[in-house]
Design a protein around this motif. Structure first.
Motif, short mmCIF file in Angstrom:
data_model
loop_
_atom_site.label_atom_id
_atom_site.label_comp_id
_atom_site.label_asym_id
_atom_site.label_seq_id
_atom_site.Cartn_x
_atom_site.Cartn_y
_atom_site.Cartn_z
N TYR A 59 31.31 80.41 22.99
CA TYR A 59 31.97 81.16 21.93
C TYR A 59 32.37 80.22 20.79
CZ TYR A 59 32.16 85.27 24.89
OH TYR A 59 31.82 86.37 25.65
N GLU A 60 31.98 80.60 19.60
CA GLU A 60 32.29 79.79 18.41
C GLU A 60 33.71 80.07 17.94
OE1 GLU A 60 30.26 77.50 17.23
OE2 GLU A 60 28.77 78.01 18.76
N LYS A 61 34.21 79.20 17.08
CA LYS A 61 35.53 79.38 16.49
C LYS A 61 35.57 80.69 15.71
CE LYS A 61 38.68 77.27 13.12
NZ LYS A 61 38.85 76.13 12.19
N PRO A 62 36.51 81.59 16.03
CA PRO A 62 36.57 82.87 15.31
C PRO A 62 37.12 82.69 13.89
CG PRO A 62 37.71 82.94 17.44
CD PRO A 62 37.48 81.50 17.11
N GLY A 114 44.22 74.24 23.52
CA GLY A 114 42.92 74.71 24.00
C GLY A 114 42.32 75.83 23.19
N HIS A 115 43.16 76.69 22.59
CA HIS A 115 42.64 77.77 21.75
C HIS A 115 42.77 77.41 20.28
CE1 HIS A 115 43.06 80.44 25.37
NE2 HIS A 115 41.93 80.89 24.87
N TYR A 116 41.98 78.06 19.46
CA TYR A 116 42.03 77.85 18.02
C TYR A 116 43.24 78.55 17.41
CZ TYR A 116 37.26 76.04 18.37
OH TYR A 116 36.15 75.29 18.71
N PRO A 251 38.72 68.78 28.19
CA PRO A 251 37.79 69.80 27.67
C PRO A 251 38.40 71.20 27.65
CG PRO A 251 36.74 68.41 29.34
CD PRO A 251 38.21 68.14 29.41
N GLY A 252 38.03 71.93 26.63
CA GLY A 252 38.51 73.30 26.51
C GLY A 252 38.05 74.18 27.66
N PHE A 253 36.84 73.90 28.20
CA PHE A 253 36.35 74.77 29.27
C PHE A 253 37.18 74.58 30.55
CE2 PHE A 253 33.63 70.95 29.54
CZ PHE A 253 33.75 70.60 30.88
N LEU A 254 37.77 73.40 30.75
CA LEU A 254 38.66 73.21 31.89
C LEU A 254 39.98 73.96 31.69
CD1 LEU A 254 38.35 69.48 33.01
CD2 LEU A 254 37.41 71.52 34.10
N GLN A 255 40.50 73.88 30.46
CA GLN A 255 41.73 74.60 30.15
C GLN A 255 41.51 76.10 30.34
OE1 GLN A 255 44.79 74.04 29.89
NE2 GLN A 255 45.65 74.33 27.85
N TYR A 296 39.72 84.91 23.16
CA TYR A 296 40.25 84.25 24.35
C TYR A 296 39.29 83.20 24.91
CZ TYR A 296 42.65 83.91 28.87
OH TYR A 296 43.33 83.46 29.97
N LEU A 297 37.99 83.46 24.82
CA LEU A 297 37.00 82.55 25.39
C LEU A 297 36.53 81.47 24.44
CD1 LEU A 297 34.87 85.18 27.36
CD2 LEU A 297 36.67 83.71 28.24
N ALA A 298 37.03 81.49 23.21
CA ALA A 298 36.70 80.43 22.25
C ALA A 298 37.73 79.32 22.40
CB ALA A 298 36.72 80.98 20.82
N VAL A 299 37.30 78.17 22.91
CA VAL A 299 38.23 77.08 23.21
C VAL A 299 37.77 75.78 22.56
CG1 VAL A 299 39.11 78.05 25.35
CG2 VAL A 299 37.01 76.70 25.40
N MET A 300 38.72 74.85 22.45
CA MET A 300 38.46 73.56 21.83
C MET A 300 38.98 72.45 22.74
SD MET A 300 41.45 73.77 18.91
CE MET A 300 41.85 72.02 18.82
N ASP A 301 38.46 71.23 22.53
CA ASP A 301 38.88 70.08 23.33
C ASP A 301 40.10 69.41 22.71
OD1 ASP A 301 36.60 70.66 24.74
OD2 ASP A 301 35.42 69.02 23.89
N LEU A 302 40.94 68.82 23.56
CA LEU A 302 42.10 68.05 23.12
C LEU A 302 41.83 66.57 23.39
CD1 LEU A 302 44.92 70.18 24.79
CD2 LEU A 302 43.71 70.64 22.66
N THR A 303 42.35 65.69 22.54
CA THR A 303 42.20 64.27 22.82
C THR A 303 42.95 63.92 24.10
OG1 THR A 303 44.16 63.61 21.55
CG2 THR A 303 42.07 63.76 20.34
#
Length: 440
Positions: A59-62, A114-116, A251-255, A296-303
């Motif tokens: 899922y891309e950034k909305p 984790g979310h935008y 990773p966002g997918f883990l969150q 909800y399924l669009a997630v991002m990674d954190l440092t």
């Protein structure tokens, strides 16, 4: 060497042929020339195809998609513009068209969890009629090259301080959940430095200021496992093919998997209902599902450094309420806060930040006068309902608006009015913090 990110990427590539076959099947089944199109069997197959596509998609950034709002009974156009930019985040301003009288400037500090920032679309929309609204738009760490350096909790506090300096004067801050700690820390440092850029107010919503109060399952897990466990199991390396290749991230997918696991039965039921809506051709219900899960399924990674420092200092060691937190070697002394008004908002059923965790901000700032403090406990809402949904729009947002406008006027010399008596069925809006704490 960790490889979870590698295998996640590999799985996406391995699924590509199956996704292509799935798309071809959808086209064949939904072809107007197909004589079986529209039959129950065909609708079931189409529903299965869509569910497969949605469950395997990245899922891309909305987009915020806020094209207009009502101001003073008139509908005006809304456009987005970036008014502040750094490698790890921008600030978006929602510029409203037409001739609008001066309104309080509100900077919404979105959670980096984790979310935008688009997860707060409803929050932004609620304040557009009454405020000049801006929001932090944090960057996906996998998209930030290593040459741009690292981003830890100190850097987050630096960003908030710089935003106050560059976007002021007369700025109001609103921190939703995770930002509550760095926001109040940044304000404390500005107050200690006697900065001219201290915001007029900050509203903290469902934030982990002191997670020793009413600890939730999330809080207890962090204390039980400790930061070393999170470092071993949650930190992975961004693979090549991304601008941020070789950066250490959470990773966002883990969150997302953690979020889903907390309410797995609810998500399974929602997807089963979605399948049934598609079979019955219930377009409205299916579209609501799509809208929610697209976000909800669009997630991002954190440092990695930001994530681990937050776990350690906020959830494990409780540095801020203990008076042990520092920024760039300087103590973060909440007793230095004397000018910036504070409002704490909590949800009765919040299972992420328990009751009292955000209220702690009022107890930890004894040198701030009581007329600059406000507290609201919203009945019958969970964590998400604190900043979004019908009760937020009807009951929480108006109180925050009243709070910011009151202190905006006070900054211009208009006396702060006394709070109206609370109704018997709701908490007092402006209680003395000691009384509010004692009632817990």
């Amino acid at each position: 060497m960790d490889n979870a990110y590698f295998w996640y990427d590999a799985a996406q590539m391995w699924l590509a042929p199956a996704r292509a076959a799935n798309d071809m099947a959808r086209l064949m089944i939904d072809n107007p020339l197909n004589p079986l199109r529209g039959t129950p069997a065909a609708r079931s197959l189409l529903a299965a195809c869509e569910m497969f596509e949605r469950m395997t998609r990245r899922y891309e950034k909305p987009a915020f998609g806020l094209a207009s709002t009502m101001v003073g009974g008139e509908r005006v156009a809304v456009t987005e513009e970036i008014v502040w930019s750094r490698p790890f985040g921008n600030v978006i301003r929602f510029r409203r068209g037409g001739r609008i009288r001066k309104q309080p400037k509100l900077l919404i500090v979105a959670p980096m969890s984790g979310h935008y920032a688009t997860l707060l679309r409803g929050t932004v929309e609620a304040f557009l009629p009454t405020h000049d609204v801006m929001i932090t738009d944090w960057a996906d760490a996998s998209m930030v090259p290593l040459t741009d350096g690292f981003f830890g909790l100190d850097d987050y506090i630096d960003y908030v301080k710089e935003m106050c300096r560059d976007l002021g004067p007369d700025l109001h801050l609103l921190g939703v959940c995770q930002p509550s700690v760095p926001v109040i820390a940044a304000v404390a440092r500005l107050e200690a430095e006697d900065s001219p850029h201290i915001p007029l107010s900050m509203t903290l919503m469902g934030g982990p200021v002191d997670t020793r109060r009413s600890p939730t399952a999330v809080n207890l897990l962090a204390e039980e496992r400790g930061v070393d466990w999170f470092k071993r199991h949650c930190i992975h390396t961004v693979p090549f093919g991304y601008p941020g290749a070789m950066r250490q991230v959470y990773p966002g997918f883990l969150q997302l998997s953690g979020f889903m696991a907390m309410n797995l039965d609810r998500h399974v039921t929602a997807h089963r209902d979605m399948f049934n809506h598609l079979v019955r051709d219930d377009g409205d219900a299916a579209e609501k599902h799509r809208e929610f899960y697209d976000e909800y399924l669009a997630v991002m990674d954190l440092t990695a450094e930001f994530y681990l420092e937050t776990v350690e200092k906020v959830f494990v060691e409780h540095c801020l309420p203990k008076g042990e937190m520092t920024h760039r070697g300087q103590p973060i002394d909440l007793m230095a806060i004397r000018r910036c008004a504070i409002m704490a908002v909590e949800g009765e059923k919040d299972d992420i930040s328990g009751i009292g965790q955000t209220l702690a901000a009022l107890d930890l700032t004894p040198n701030l006068s009581s007329d600059k403090k406000a507290y609201h406990l919203q009945p019958r809402v969970g964590h998400y309902g604190v900043f979004n949904g019908s009760r937020f729009r009807a009951e929480i947002a108006p109180r925050i608006t009243d709070f910011t406008i009151t202190h905006d006027m006070a900054a211009r010399g208009v006396p702060i009015r006394a709070a109206a008596p609370a109704r018997s069925d709701e908490p007092e809006l402006f209680p003395h913090p000691a009384e509010a704490a004692g009632s817990r």
